[in-house]
Each structure stands twice: as C-alpha cells, then as structure tokens.
Design a protein around this motif. Structure first.
Motif, PDB file in Angstrom:
ATOM      1  N   LEU A 953       8.634  -6.620  11.992  1.00 43.54           N
ATOM      2  CA  LEU A 953       7.340  -6.634  11.318  1.00 43.54           C
ATOM      3  C   LEU A 953       7.487  -6.778   9.804  1.00 43.54           C
ATOM      4  CD1 LEU A 953       5.480  -3.849  13.338  1.00 43.54           C
ATOM      5  CD2 LEU A 953       4.989  -6.299  13.367  1.00 43.54           C
ATOM      6  N   VAL A 954       8.532  -6.157   9.248  1.00 43.99           N
ATOM      7  CA  VAL A 954       8.700  -6.193   7.790  1.00 43.99           C
ATOM      8  C   VAL A 954      10.034  -6.786   7.366  1.00 43.99           C
ATOM      9  CG1 VAL A 954       7.135  -4.274   7.357  1.00 43.99           C
ATOM     10  CG2 VAL A 954       9.525  -3.817   7.879  1.00 43.99           C
ATOM     11  N   THR A 962       5.191 -11.701   9.295  1.00 47.59           N
ATOM     12  CA  THR A 962       5.277 -10.633   8.296  1.00 47.59           C
ATOM     13  C   THR A 962       4.116 -10.714   7.309  1.00 47.59           C
ATOM     14  OG1 THR A 962       7.680 -10.653   8.524  1.00 47.59           O
ATOM     15  CG2 THR A 962       6.773  -9.566   6.585  1.00 47.59           C
ATOM     16  N   LYS A 963       3.752 -11.958   6.881  1.00 46.01           N
ATOM     17  CA  LYS A 963       2.614 -12.100   5.975  1.00 46.01           C
ATOM     18  C   LYS A 963       1.338 -11.579   6.622  1.00 46.01           C
ATOM     19  CE  LYS A 963       4.467 -16.169   3.571  1.00 46.01           C
ATOM     20  NZ  LYS A 963       4.284 -17.625   3.320  1.00 46.01           N
ATOM     21  N   CYS A 969      -2.178  -4.679   6.852  1.00 45.93           N
ATOM     22  CA  CYS A 969      -1.943  -3.319   6.345  1.00 45.93           C
ATOM     23  C   CYS A 969      -2.721  -3.088   5.057  1.00 45.93           C
ATOM     24  CB  CYS A 969      -0.456  -3.096   6.107  1.00 45.93           C
ATOM     25  SG  CYS A 969       0.534  -3.003   7.621  1.00 45.93           S
ATOM     26  N   LEU A 970      -2.775  -4.090   4.197  1.00 45.82           N
ATOM     27  CA  LEU A 970      -3.544  -3.952   2.956  1.00 45.82           C
ATOM     28  C   LEU A 970      -5.034  -3.797   3.244  1.00 45.82           C
ATOM     29  CD1 LEU A 970      -3.636  -3.963  -0.145  1.00 45.82           C
ATOM     30  CD2 LEU A 970      -3.786  -6.489  -0.034  1.00 45.82           C
ATOM     31  N   VAL A 974      -7.536  -0.548   2.312  1.00 43.84           N
ATOM     32  CA  VAL A 974      -8.790  -0.598   1.565  1.00 43.84           C
ATOM     33  C   VAL A 974      -9.919   0.026   2.365  1.00 43.84           C
ATOM     34  CG1 VAL A 974     -10.503  -2.151   0.554  1.00 43.84           C
ATOM     35  CG2 VAL A 974      -8.055  -2.608   0.247  1.00 43.84           C
ATOM     36  N   VAL A 975      -9.983  -0.295   3.672  1.00 42.45           N
ATOM     37  CA  VAL A 975     -11.055   0.256   4.513  1.00 42.45           C
ATOM     38  C   VAL A 975     -10.956   1.773   4.577  1.00 42.45           C
ATOM     39  CG1 VAL A 975     -11.962   0.332   6.855  1.00 42.45           C
ATOM     40  CG2 VAL A 975     -11.340  -1.855   5.841  1.00 42.45           C
ATOM     41  N   LEU A 976      -9.750   2.303   4.756  1.00 44.41           N
ATOM     42  CA  LEU A 976      -9.596   3.751   4.874  1.00 44.41           C
ATOM     43  C   LEU A 976      -9.883   4.455   3.558  1.00 44.41           C
ATOM     44  CD1 LEU A 976      -6.421   4.056   7.132  1.00 44.41           C
ATOM     45  CD2 LEU A 976      -8.809   4.311   7.777  1.00 44.41           C
ATOM     46  N   TYR A 977      -9.664   3.766   2.404  1.00 40.55           N
ATOM     47  CA  TYR A 977     -10.021   4.370   1.119  1.00 40.55           C
ATOM     48  C   TYR A 977     -11.533   4.424   0.924  1.00 40.55           C
ATOM     49  CZ  TYR A 977      -5.360   4.828  -0.944  1.00 40.55           C
ATOM     50  OH  TYR A 977      -4.090   5.218  -1.222  1.00 40.55           O
TER      51      TYR A 977
END
Length: 1021
Positions: A953-954, A962-963, A969-970, A974-977
């Motif tokens: 994955l990374v 991977t991209k 993940c980014l 943002v959604v969880l913030y």
C-alpha cells in the motif's frame, strides 16, 4: 404369470445362518440361606438381547446342580460382542417360611459378548457372584458353560396380502395405540414374515407378536376395534404358556453396550444400612473384611527338622514359609514373623467358622500341635488402633501323642486399611511378591548445566593439514546421556579454543554418577584424536536455586598415562530452580522446582478410591484352548508418588477397594490412572526372566484436578480403551471415587491461578522446545530405571504408558485431531460472522432493527461498550452453568477421532522408527505426506501474499495504487477533522447494515482494490 399362480407355486425359501447362544447353567456353590430356615431354593434367570429365560428351582439346596441349557437367538451376530449377558440367581419365595413378597436376590454375573466362545472351544468357568448394590449381602459362585453356534434356517416368504389402504392404516393405528410410538409395516417383497415393529426406549421396550397364519384371514375380514391387553414385558417373558405355534420375535433396537462415555455410579457414598455398624475411616471405598493371622514364633517344640505353620478356615488354607532360627536361640524356638490376610466374604464366615492353626514338621509331615479359635470371638480392629499384641497359646493335639510347646500369635478382624494388609500374604495371591499393593516415589531429578568456556595448553599437532583449521570440540557424557559442543574458535595469539556453550543433562539422586568430559580433534575423517579427558563426580558439583552467578573453574585434563594434557575452563552447577519435565506437558501432574526450599504450601488433598473394574477382557490363555484369564492391577500417578494396587488373579471383575491420598500444590494438574495385566509374576524362579514378560496395558484415564469441585465426592465408571493397530477396543470399565479436599475460594487456592505455571528459572533462562523434549526423554529413562529396581518392580512399559512418553510421535490421526480442535476453537468467530451476515442482509427484520438501535446507543454512549461486553460474557458464563459437567471427563473417542480412523493411519501410527514396513508402503505414505505438505505450503503462501499486499500500500511497488491509497487517506483525514466522530460512526454502521435493495451482489470497491495490489509471489522461482 398371474398373481394367483405365484401364490400357489412359490419359490423355494432361501436358507440363511442364524446364530444361537447357549448358556449351560451347571451348578452353584456356597449360596446364602434366604428362606428363614437355613437354606435356599435357588433358580437362575438369564437375560440376553431382550430375551429372558429361567431354570427350574432346586428345593432347599445351597449347592444346587441344574445342568440346564438356556438357548437365545442372536439377532445381530456382527455386533454380538457389544451385547451383555446378565445371569441372576434368586431364591424362590414359594418355598420360604412366612409371608414373603418377592424372590430374594442371591447374586448376579455380567458378561459381554466378547467373552463368548464357539461351540467346541467352551469350558466350564466359575464366576464369583456379585452384588446388585452396596447393601447387598452376597456369597458364592456359579458355574457356567457358554458357547454359540450358527445353524441354517429357512426364511419364510410373506404371504401376498391384498387389502385396502384404510385397513392397513387401521392396523397401524392399533399398534400405535398400544405403544405410543411409530410403526413400521413389512410390505411385499421382503423376506421376513409380516410383523409389527414398535420402537421404544430400551428400558421399557415391548415386543409385539403376530401369527403368520392368521394374517390373511384377518385382512379379509374387518379388523376389530379392540386391542388385546398384554401383560407387562417382564411378566410375559417369565410366563410358561401352553404349547402354541412358534412366534416370530421382533428385536427392538437399542443402544450398543460399548458406551465410551463415563457414567456416574449412584448411591456409593452410603456404605452402611445401620448406624450400629462400624464406620470405616476410608469413606471413598467399600470396606472389605479380612481375617488377619500374625504368626510370630514358637517355643518348646517337640523334636523337629524344619517346622512350618498351616492356617485353615472354612474357605481358606494357607501355609507359612519355612521357619528361621536366630543365632543363640534354642532349636525348639523357630520364628516366622509372617502375617496372613484371609478374605471374609460375608458375616456367615465369622458366625459359623473356626480358625485352625497347626504346626507341622516339613520333611516327615509330623503334627507338632495346634490351636483353634472361634471366629465369632475374634476381636475387630479399626485404624488408628494400635496393633494387636501377640500372645502365647499352648499347643494342643490328639490323644496318645506327645505334644509340647507354645506358639506366639495374634488374630484379629480388620479391613484393607489395616497397617498389616500391604505386607500380608493374601489368600487369593499365589505370587505374593508381585501382587501386594505398593507405594513408589520417583527419584529427585536435577538439571546439570555444563558451561564449556575455554581450553588451553592443548597438544596440537605441529604439522596440521594444509588450508584446514583444527576442529576441536568437547564431548560430555553422564550415564547414557551424551552431548557435544560445536567446533571451537582458535585464539589468534595463544593455542587456546573457546566455545561459550551450555550443555544440559538430567541427574537423579543419589548423585552417584560421574561426568566424563573429553576433548577431541575431528579435523580428519578418521578416528578422532583424543587430547585428554576429565572425570568429575556429580555429587561434588555446586547447587543453585536461582539465577545467581556460579564462578567457573579450571580443570586439568589427563592423558592415557595420567600425564598433564591441558586444562579446561568450566562452569558447573546443579539447577534446583527448574522443574524437570519427566512426563508430557498436557498430562503433567507436578510443576514444583527441584529445590524443596522453593516449594509453596499445599492447597489441598486429593483422595482417590479405586473401587474395582467391570467386564475386563481375557488377556492370557489359561488351561485349554479358548479359555482365558486376567490378573489385573491398577497404577495411579500424581506428582512424585506412584501407587500400585494388589493384583487380583484370574478375575474379570476385580474389586480392589483401596484408597490413597496426595498433597496438591497446583490444581491445574492431571491425575493418571491405568490398569494393567500382571505378567511379571510368572517370571523368574525357574521360568522366563521378568524382563521377557512385560505387563500388558488394559487402559488408562486422565482426570484434571481443576475440574473437580471442592470437597465433593465423584463416584464414576470410566471405560478402559486401547487404540492399537487393529482399531479402538473397549477392554472394560474402571470404577473410581475421587475427592479434592480444599477451601473453595480461599486466598491460597485462588492465588494459584495468578502464579506462573512453571518455576521462575523457566522464564529467566528458558529452555528450547527441542532441548526440553530431549531432556524429557532422559528423565523418563531415569524414572524407569529407578522404579525397575523396586520390589515388586514397576516395569518400563508401565512407566512409559503412564507418562505418555510416546505422545510426540507422528500420527496422521493426531494431526487431524489437532486440526479439528482448531476449527472448534474458531467456531465462535465463524458463527459470529454468519450472524453478522444475516443481520446485514436483513434475513430477520426484527433482529436487524434491534441491532440498529443497540448500535446507536453504543455510538452515542461509548462508555457503555466495555461494561456491556463484560456483562455479556458474565451472562454467557451463568447460562452455561446449567450445562456444566457433572462428573470428571475421561478419554474422548470422538475428539481423538479414534472411532473413525483409517486402518492405514493406524498402521502408520504404530510403525517403528525406522520404519519396518515394505518399501512400497513407505513410498505411498511419503507421497501422501507430500500432498498434505503441498496444501499446507499453499496456505502459507496465501498468508504471505496477503501480508505483502498490505506492505504494497505504501511501498510504491504499484505507483498508481499507492497514489490512490494515500489520496484516500488524506480525504479520510479531512473528513474526520471536520465531521464529528459519532456521526462518522453512525454513517459507517448504517452503510454496513443497509438494506439489500441498496446493495450490489458484486464485491465492494475496497476488496477489489486490495486484491489488485502486487505481492512478491511473481518473483519466486
């Protein structure tokens, strides 16, 4: 051909073989008087395969002779060995004085089909009559001759019946009204007469008879609505009806008698029917009375050469050993110091019997005098009373014969708990040295650690082979144990070699052996070159009980002529902080360290009462062909203490009634009980040596102490099972009473569960798995050698079987068993996954709605998640309390897959190492093992693939994947913030539990993405 012609010209009936069992009741001996007039009028009832028959009554005869044959039909010859034959003796109430309600029970004998012989091979066997319950007063024996034969019989074809469906249903309803169960009617085309088979439980199984001749007439006319009232099955079988046409009996199916599950024995704790009787201090077993006679010595005897003593009662006759003469004592005062234990089978033996003790001269058989005792006047001794003091009695004789002298003896009545019983000469033990009960102690075992550090001043050859480094190693030997170090590294400036390697051995007390170390050079392929040797007595080695440092010492090496050959730097110590494993880990009975100062106090006492065994199979031939016998004894092991009961010779239903105790230091241990057939008592003394007559195993059980409730008596019967190359076989049953006496929830008892299982040194300086197995094998051999030196010896075959020394051997059956154990352990996870799948697919709407509500509550109040989980586990434990095991579990044949194992797997399991089978068989097994290994290899590859995909994955092995992953993940970050976590949790949960109408049958995007990630499997060669 028409139907009528088929009826008029039937085909000849086929002939089949029908097996019949014949029980010849020959005679009985020494029965109890039960008619109130000093006699009995006995008759015998035999029951086999739901058939019951009886003999005639013998009027007022305690030793009746019948010579009557009772014949039974064996309905299932293939399973005849699972059937049970029960023979009971009763006293006929018609000939009793007074008003007697029922026939008196005089004893019974239970036999199994595996003990029956074919006609021509049978013999007359006398069986001891057994009790029906603890309170029964039984005496005597019965002589039976049992055999079976096969005879051809003609099968009757059923008449062709044409009847209306309604009438046939009426017959079914009639039978159903009688039995209350399902009915099976035989139709055309079958080869047995039309009968009604009524299925019912074995305990109350009725048998329905129909005449073959009357069925056509009955079918032609209306069937009556009334049903004939049959008497109860027991009464109907015992009746002697008038002669009538032979009826066809329908066998009611019942469970096989070879049940492999343990059974509880009821009413075993109440031993006495009257409070006035003596209470035995050993409350787990049934007290058995014995007449003890202690012969000490005589004085003032008439002229004699080698006197001996005869002891005679109504049912016993024994003879003492030759007399011994002490130096300085007159020859007319020989000594014996011998105790006899004569069994008293009933109170009648003491009420109407006398004891005769006489002295005889051995070469000439001249009577030297004797004494007589009335057994009704003999005192009764119960432990812990002190031993009865011997007294002098005047020898008496017949008239016209000069008798002189006195004899010193003591006579008392006691039980098997008497102090003199273990060493007494029992009346039913012809081989006394091998038939007494004994207690053994395993030797104290130590781990001997030999740390080989360095060697100096070795006389190395000045011309070594070119381009070769000297291969110097150290070899250590302790008894039969041998170990070698790796090749030592040579110093650059000094001619020294370093190893820094530990060698471990097992040493047994007394520490009489010596440790022998040799330094060898194995540079060449020829014989190793010996630099020197060293001998160190094990008793001089320092002991340690913890991890403290032991200083190393220099030891000089000696050559062949005692010259100095160098020196060896060693660190030696006897490890007392370890527990020396001498038995398999899963049946370990003790975890204490070797050093006694590290022992914790005991938490309880384990009491074991060995009651007896039932239905043992013949283990050795006796007399003529087809006759067998079993000389059984029982062995129990817990901790360092071994016990062995006395051997009861020539008995298939031995009763030991012996009780033993152990101190329990850890309840998470296992008690092992095994039964063996004694062969060693026939060795020595002019016969074969004892080593050539190993005892045969009959079966064993394991009982985990932690499964026993505190202070509760468990009285159970366990099957004795043997798994051999021919399959699983039940050898009989053993009856045990066990109690774990300890405080239920005291701090000491509960604190054991929080302590480490093994001593502290096992965690500070752990031993490897392979090293532990090698040391366990050495410890087992030391224990076998130690117990073999006892008298009577406990053979190595007994020790290996009790300690599960061969449990690590390869077995396809054990591999399958372990696999299914893993499947059973993970079954809850599979069940939970299926339940969740049912919930998310809305197969039960109400359950799915309740799950939505519960999920909302837990998300909104997350503090309730952990308490709710523990509450759920608590409720599961309370619910399972009602299903807790009532008796300790024995061997589980289903879990062991012993009932469904393949013959080839058994043959492979009991094969030797190296294999003794043909090359073709070994090649086929190797190919099968390769196929299984290929499957296991594929499973390992699948696990590795999934792990490599997670790493991909990374790892940028697939840049596009991977991209996408780091971009997702980014976005999630943002959604969880931004969004509150409770809203996210509710959204994810409701999305997972969405209705099937909003669901796609194809795999989700996340699964598809993961399966497309690269792994390293494409790089494998």
């Amino acid at each position: 051909m028409t139907e009528s012609s088929a009826v008029q010209n039937p085909a000849p009936p086929p002939k089949t073989l029908q097996r019949r069992l014949v029980v010849e009741v020959v005679e009985a001996r020494s029965l109890l008087p039960k008619d109130g007039q000093g006699g009995s009028s006995p008759y015998v009832v035999a029951e086999f395969d739901s058939q019951k028959k009886r003999t005639s009554t013998r009027f007022r005869d305690l030793n009746p002779v019948w010579n009557e044959a009772l014949e039974f039909v064996v309905s299932d010859p293939e399973n005849m060995e699972l059937e049970e034959l029960e023979v009971e003796v009763f006293n006929d109430k018609k000939f009793c004085s007074g008003n007697v309600r029922k026939d008196h029970f005089l004893g019974r004998v239970k036999l199994y089909g595996s003990q029956f012989l074919k006609r021509g091979e049978e013999g007359l066997v006398y069986y001891q009559l057994e009790k029906k319950s603890v309170f029964s007063w039984i005496k005597g024996e019965i002589g039976l001759r049992i055999y079976y034969f096969d005879e051809p019989v003609e099968e009757l074809r059923p008449p062709i019946i044409v009847a209306e469906a309604a009438k046939v249903s009426d017959v079914a309803e009639m039978a159903k009204d009688y039995s209350g169960g399902p009915v099976n009617l035989q139709h055309e085309g079958s080869h047995s007469p039309p009968v009604v088979s009524i299925e019912k439980s074995p305990s109350s199984a009725p048998v329905v008879h129909l005449h073959p001749e009357v069925i056509p007439a009955a079918m032609a006319s209306p069937i009556p609505t009334t049903v004939q009232q049959y008497p109860p099955p027991e009464t109907r079988k015992m009746q002697a009806p008038a002669p009538r046409p032979k009826l066809e009996r329908v066998r009611v199916p019942k469970r096989p008698s070879a049940d492999f599950a343990p059974k509880e024995i009821p009413n075993q704790n109440r031993r006495f029917s009257s409070e006035a009787e003596r209470i035995h201090p050993y409350d787990l077993v049934e007290p058995i009375q014995y007449l003890f006679v202690r012969i000490v010595k005589t004085r003032g005897l008439s002229h004699n050469d080698n006197p001996y003593v005869k002891v005679r009662t109504t049912g016993h006759f024994v003879r003492s050993k030759p007399a011994a003469h002490r130096p300085g004592v007159p020859p007319d005062s020989p000594e014996w110091h011998q105790v006899f234990a004569l069994g008293l089978h009933s109170k009648l033996d003491t009420a109407s019997s006398t004891l005769e003790i006489s002295v005889w001269n051995s070469p000439s058989e001249v009577f030297l005098g004797g004494v007589c005792f009335d057994l009704s006047d003999v005192p009764i001794r119960d432990p812990p009373d002190s031993p009865l003091a011997p007294q002098w009695y005047r020898l008496e004789g017949v008239e016209h014969r000069c008798i002189s002298g006195d004899i010193q003896l003591s006579v008392w009545i006691g039980t098997q708990a008497d102090d003199a019983f273990p060493e007494a000469w029992s009346s039913d033990a012809p081989y006394v040295a091998h038939t007494r009960s004994k207690v053994y102690q395993s030797p104290k075992l130590w781990y001997l650690r030999v740390a080989v550090i360095e060697a100096q001043d070795l006389q190395i050859s000045q011309n070594p082979p070119p381009l070769m480094t000297p291969e110097v190693l150290v070899k250590a030997q302790l008894g039969f144990q041998t170990a070698r170090t790796r090749r030592g590294t040579m110093g650059s400036h000094t001619p020294s070699f370093k190893w820094n390697e530990d060698l471990l051995f097992v040493a047994a007390e007394p520490l009489e052996n010596s440790l022998i170390l040799t330094v060898e050079d194995r540079t060449t392929s020829k014989e190793p070159l010996l630099f020197g040797h060293l001998v160190i007595p094990v008793g001089s080695i320092q002991e340690r009980i913890d991890e403290r440092h032991v200083p190393a010492k220099w030891f000089p090496l000696e050559g062949g002529n005692g010259t100095y050959c160098g020196r060896l730097y060693l660190r030696l110590c006897l490890e007392g902080g370890y527990h020396v494993l001498d038995e398999a880990a899963h049946v370990c009975s003790d975890f204490r360290p070797t050093a006694k100062q590290l022992w914790k106090p005991a938490v309880g006492i384990l009491e074991l009462g060995i009651l007896g065994a039932r239905g043992l199979l013949p283990m050795k031939a006796k007399g003529g062909p087809g006759k067998g016998s079993t000389d059984a004894y029982c062995v129990a092991k817990y901790g360092k203490k071994w016990i062995r009961t006395r051997t009861i010779t020539d008995c298939f239903n031995p009763r030991w009634n012996e009780q033993y105790t152990w101190q329990v230091y850890d309840p998470c241990t296992v008690l092992t009980v095994g039964v063996f057939d004694n062969w060693r008592m026939f060795g020595g003394g002019g016969g074969l040596p004892e080593e050539d007559l190993p005892d045969c195993r009959i079966g064993k059980i394991h009982i985990r102490v932690s499964t026993l409730e505190s202070n509760k008596v468990y009285t159970s019967s366990y099957p004795l099972l043997i798994l051999s190359g021919t399959g699983l076989k039940k050898m009989g049953e053993i009856e045990l009473a066990i109690r774990f006496a300890c405080p239920s929830l005291m701090p000491d008892t509960c604190g054991v569960y929080g302590r480490p299982l093994l001593p502290r040194m096992h965690y500070l300086q752990p031993l490897g798995v392979a090293q532990q197995e090698a040391l366990r094998g050495a410890a087992t051999r030391l224990v076998m050698a130690w117990l073999m030196r006892a008298d009577p010896p406990l053979g190595p075959e007994v020790v290996r079987y009790m300690m599960d020394a061969d449990s690590h051997a390869w077995s396809m059956r054990k591999t399958k068993t372990n696999w299914f154990r893993i499947v059973a352990v993970l079954a809850w996870a599979v069940g939970l996954a299926r339940w969740l799948d049912d919930v998310r697919w809305w197969r039960n709407t109400a359950t799915t709605v309740l799950v939505h509500i519960l999920y909302l509550v837990l998300v909104w109040y997350p503090d309730l998640i952990v308490p709710t989980g523990f509450l759920y586990v608590f409720l599961i434990g309370v619910w399972h309390y009602r299903f807790r095991p009532r008796i300790p579990a024995g061997m589980d044949t289903r879990l062991s897959r012993a009932e469904m194992v393949e013959p080839d797997d058994l043959d492979e399991e009991f094969d030797t190492i190296p294999s003794s089978r043909q090359p073709d068989v070994v090649r086929a097994r190797y190919d099968r093992l390769r196929v299984l290994a290929a499957r296991f290899q594929a499973v390992l590859g699948d696990f590795a693939t999934q792990g490599e995909r997670v790493q991909a994955l990374v790892s940028w092995r697939d840049p596009r994947a991977t991209k996408l992953f780091i971009g997702a993940c980014l976005a999630v970050t943002v959604v969880l913030y931004v969004v509150p976590p409770k809203m996210v949790a509710v959204a994810l949960g409701f999305y997972y539990l969405r209705h099937p109408m909003f669901r796609d049958q194809m795999p989700p995007t996340s699964v598809n993405f993961f399966r497309r990630l690269p792994s390293l499997s494409d790089r494998l060669m």
